[in-house]
Scaffold this motif. Structure first.
Motif, PDB file in Angstrom:
ATOM      1  N   VAL A  74      76.423 172.484 -20.737  1.00  0.00           N
ATOM      2  CA  VAL A  74      76.628 171.032 -20.686  1.00  0.00           C
ATOM      3  C   VAL A  74      78.068 170.720 -20.275  1.00  0.00           C
ATOM      4  O   VAL A  74      78.315 169.842 -19.438  1.00  0.00           O
ATOM      5  CB  VAL A  74      76.275 170.371 -22.043  1.00  0.00           C
ATOM      6  CG1 VAL A  74      76.752 168.935 -22.105  1.00  0.00           C
ATOM      7  CG2 VAL A  74      74.772 170.456 -22.294  1.00  0.00           C
ATOM      8  N   ILE A  75      79.026 171.439 -20.863  1.00  0.00           N
ATOM      9  CA  ILE A  75      80.435 171.225 -20.511  1.00  0.00           C
ATOM     10  C   ILE A  75      80.651 171.492 -19.021  1.00  0.00           C
ATOM     11  O   ILE A  75      81.342 170.728 -18.337  1.00  0.00           O
ATOM     12  CB  ILE A  75      81.361 172.117 -21.377  1.00  0.00           C
ATOM     13  CG1 ILE A  75      81.364 171.615 -22.826  1.00  0.00           C
ATOM     14  CG2 ILE A  75      82.788 172.137 -20.819  1.00  0.00           C
ATOM     15  CD1 ILE A  75      82.033 172.568 -23.797  1.00  0.00           C
ATOM     16  N   GLY A  76      80.057 172.561 -18.501  1.00  0.00           N
ATOM     17  CA  GLY A  76      80.199 172.883 -17.080  1.00  0.00           C
ATOM     18  C   GLY A  76      79.622 171.806 -16.177  1.00  0.00           C
ATOM     19  O   GLY A  76      80.258 171.402 -15.194  1.00  0.00           O
ATOM     20  N   VAL A  77      78.426 171.312 -16.514  1.00  0.00           N
ATOM     21  CA  VAL A  77      77.791 170.274 -15.693  1.00  0.00           C
ATOM     22  C   VAL A  77      78.603 168.977 -15.760  1.00  0.00           C
ATOM     23  O   VAL A  77      78.840 168.329 -14.732  1.00  0.00           O
ATOM     24  CB  VAL A  77      76.322 170.042 -16.126  1.00  0.00           C
ATOM     25  CG1 VAL A  77      75.736 168.822 -15.438  1.00  0.00           C
ATOM     26  CG2 VAL A  77      75.485 171.288 -15.804  1.00  0.00           C
ATOM     27  N   ILE A  78      79.050 168.601 -16.950  1.00  0.00           N
ATOM     28  CA  ILE A  78      79.867 167.382 -17.084  1.00  0.00           C
ATOM     29  C   ILE A  78      81.164 167.519 -16.294  1.00  0.00           C
ATOM     30  O   ILE A  78      81.576 166.583 -15.596  1.00  0.00           O
ATOM     31  CB  ILE A  78      80.135 167.057 -18.568  1.00  0.00           C
ATOM     32  CG1 ILE A  78      78.840 166.595 -19.242  1.00  0.00           C
ATOM     33  CG2 ILE A  78      81.232 166.000 -18.710  1.00  0.00           C
ATOM     34  CD1 ILE A  78      78.935 166.457 -20.759  1.00  0.00           C
ATOM     35  N   ALA A  79      81.810 168.684 -16.391  1.00  0.00           N
ATOM     36  CA  ALA A  79      83.049 168.899 -15.633  1.00  0.00           C
ATOM     37  C   ALA A  79      82.793 168.756 -14.138  1.00  0.00           C
ATOM     38  O   ALA A  79      83.605 168.171 -13.405  1.00  0.00           O
ATOM     39  CB  ALA A  79      83.632 170.283 -15.948  1.00  0.00           C
ATOM     40  N   GLY A  80      81.656 169.262 -13.668  1.00  0.00           N
ATOM     41  CA  GLY A  80      81.313 169.138 -12.254  1.00  0.00           C
ATOM     42  C   GLY A  80      81.067 167.702 -11.843  1.00  0.00           C
ATOM     43  O   GLY A  80      81.550 167.250 -10.798  1.00  0.00           O
ATOM     44  N   ILE A  81      80.340 166.957 -12.664  1.00  0.00           N
ATOM     45  CA  ILE A  81      80.049 165.553 -12.348  1.00  0.00           C
ATOM     46  C   ILE A  81      81.335 164.730 -12.305  1.00  0.00           C
ATOM     47  O   ILE A  81      81.546 163.931 -11.387  1.00  0.00           O
ATOM     48  CB  ILE A  81      79.035 164.975 -13.361  1.00  0.00           C
ATOM     49  CG1 ILE A  81      77.660 165.618 -13.150  1.00  0.00           C
ATOM     50  CG2 ILE A  81      78.956 163.456 -13.247  1.00  0.00           C
ATOM     51  CD1 ILE A  81      76.655 165.319 -14.249  1.00  0.00           C
TER      52      ILE A  81
END
Length: 181
Positions: A74-81
């Motif tokens: 989740v942290i990775g996807v949020i950072a990407g967004i």
């Protein structure tokens, strides 16, 4: 606590870890051999890497019911967004975002490695990978105003080391899966 069933579930999906390692090495190659990329290109490349790595962590974490991997995903996807929404981020903001992601990721990798120590050998690869992630994050926080070229090379070196470690961990999991079957 990670039990034998969860270890077997993660081992069944060893190939996802292998894909993560390949993506990391490809990203490292771009960062190391094309250092003239603009900051916007670097922001977009990091965003792509964050999303892919996050989705892959979510896949394994969801199938293995491993909350640490789910949170890291989740942290990775949020950072990407966030990276895609604000491509004009300054180098300092990108460095801080990247550092926070690496430190959080490292903590969860170390936790997983410690929990796996009773279930399999070579779990230390996850601990080393986690320590490398934390060290990378701390180094970025120490000097966030460092030049963009140095940042690109540091990111490339980290991604290469991470990719290599995950490559060997994936095949260790594959062997574990075969031995447990």
């Amino acid at each position: 606590m990670l039990g034998p069933e969860m270890v077997r579930a993660v081992a069944r999906h060893w190939w996802v870890l292998l894909l993560r390692s390949i993506v990391a090495v490809l990203f490292a190659g771009m960062a190391l051999f094309l250092p003239g990329l603009t900051l916007v290109s670097l922001v977009l490349l990091c965003g792509i890497y964050f999303v892919i790595d996050g989705v892959m962590a979510l896949v394994v974490g969801g199938r293995a019911r491993a909350w640490g991997l789910l949170i890291a995903g989740v942290i990775g996807v949020i950072a990407g967004i966030v990276t895609f929404m604000y491509p004009g981020l300054t180098a300092v903001a990108l460095v801080i975002l990247l550092a926070a992601w690496a430190i959080a990721r490292g903590v969860f990798e170390i936790m997983a490695g410690i929990r796996l120590r009773r279930e399999m050998t070579h779990e230390w690869l996850l601990v080393v990978s986690g320590a490398l992630s934390i060290l990378f994050g701390v180094l970025l926080l120490i000097n966030p105003a460092a030049g963009a070229l140095a940042m690109v090379w540091l990111i490339g070196a980290y991604a290469l080391a991470f990719g290599i470690i995950m490559f060997f961990a994936a095949f260790r999991l594959r062997r574990f899966r075969t031995a447990a079957a």
